[in-house]
Enzyme design. Structure first.
Site, short mmCIF file in Angstrom:
data_model
loop_
_atom_site.label_atom_id
_atom_site.label_comp_id
_atom_site.label_asym_id
_atom_site.label_seq_id
_atom_site.Cartn_x
_atom_site.Cartn_y
_atom_site.Cartn_z
CG HIS A 50 32.59 2.58 5.51
ND1 HIS A 50 31.57 1.73 5.90
CD2 HIS A 50 33.71 1.82 5.47
CE1 HIS A 50 32.05 0.52 6.09
NE2 HIS A 50 33.34 0.54 5.85
CD GLU A 52 28.06 5.15 3.82
OE1 GLU A 52 29.29 5.06 3.60
OE2 GLU A 52 27.28 4.18 3.82
CB CYS A 80 27.76 -0.85 7.26
SG CYS A 80 28.82 0.39 8.02
CB CYS A 83 27.58 4.32 7.44
SG CYS A 83 29.35 4.15 7.07
#
Lengths: 145, 145
Positions: A50, A52, A80, A83
């Site tokens: 992801h 992040e 999420c 993260c």
């Protein structure tokens, strides 16, 4: 002050070109971008890739320190649980979020990992709504249908 | 059946030697270990370098697939929110935990990221208590005081 969310949106657009869910993130220290990244889960076949997570990895390599104190993250979509947990772990001081995620948002929409008195850390959340952050996601999901 | 928690404990011991908080994890598919890792946060100066994250990265590289379906993880300590979120993201089917973490455990002790009906995924949790999983942590923190 520079509009760092715009830089995060530029990153999200790179995901869009690759057919990835368009999410971008930048990490800022002393008004300078020290890391930027975009979602690469499908491209790398990595569930951790992801925006992040990739930005945190880059920032800690740049700093040669796992503690990203006095750093801010600007991210186009609400993180999420993974993260949000990584933001806690890295000690990022402030998080700016471009739009909320009603499905898996872990900064208040579904659960709140960053501001939970039962956990031993707390992160400052700033909702920094930008229409482009949500419209780029709508564009992606409309094409996929 | 092979005692996979013992293999996770062997990994945790590698962290202990390095002066890291001793946590180890293995990922198993079809009764075979496809990834094993231990906490390396200080060594790598990487806030993401928890045992679970490193094991997931290794397993997805091995599988060349971000979805770790039909895989189980054995971990010596209850995962934090970041790691629990990563387990959700990777679609690991079953999680076996060696001891609980009353401070940041995100599989029921403080919060429960893996079994939350408001999130869109659910992971099977099995408490697989093993005295060594907690005693290795006690040994570490006793030395640090």
């Amino acid at each position: 002050m520079k509009d760092f969310m715009k830089e995060a949106i530029k990153e999200a657009k790179k995901s869009l070109i690759l057919g990835e869910i368009p999410v971008g993130a930048v990490i800022v220290k002393d008004n300078i971008i020290i890391a930027k990244a975009h979602n690469l889960r499908e491209t790398l076949q990595d569930p951790l890739a992801h925006a992040e997570i990739l930005a945190i990895k880059e920032a800690s390599q740049y700093s040669n320190n796992w503690r990203l104190k006095d750093c801010s993250m600007y991210v186009t979509l609400e993180p999420c649980p993974m993260c949000a947990g990584a933001i806690l772990q890295s000690r990022i001081s402030k998080l700016y979020i471009g739009t909320f995620d009603p499905t898996t948002g872990a900064c208040g929409s579904v659960i709140n990992v960053l501001q939970n008195n039962s956990l031993n850390r707390w992160t400052n959340i700033n909702w920094n709504y930008n229409k482009q952050c949500s419209s780029i996601l709508e564009e992606f999901f409309k094409k996929r249908r």
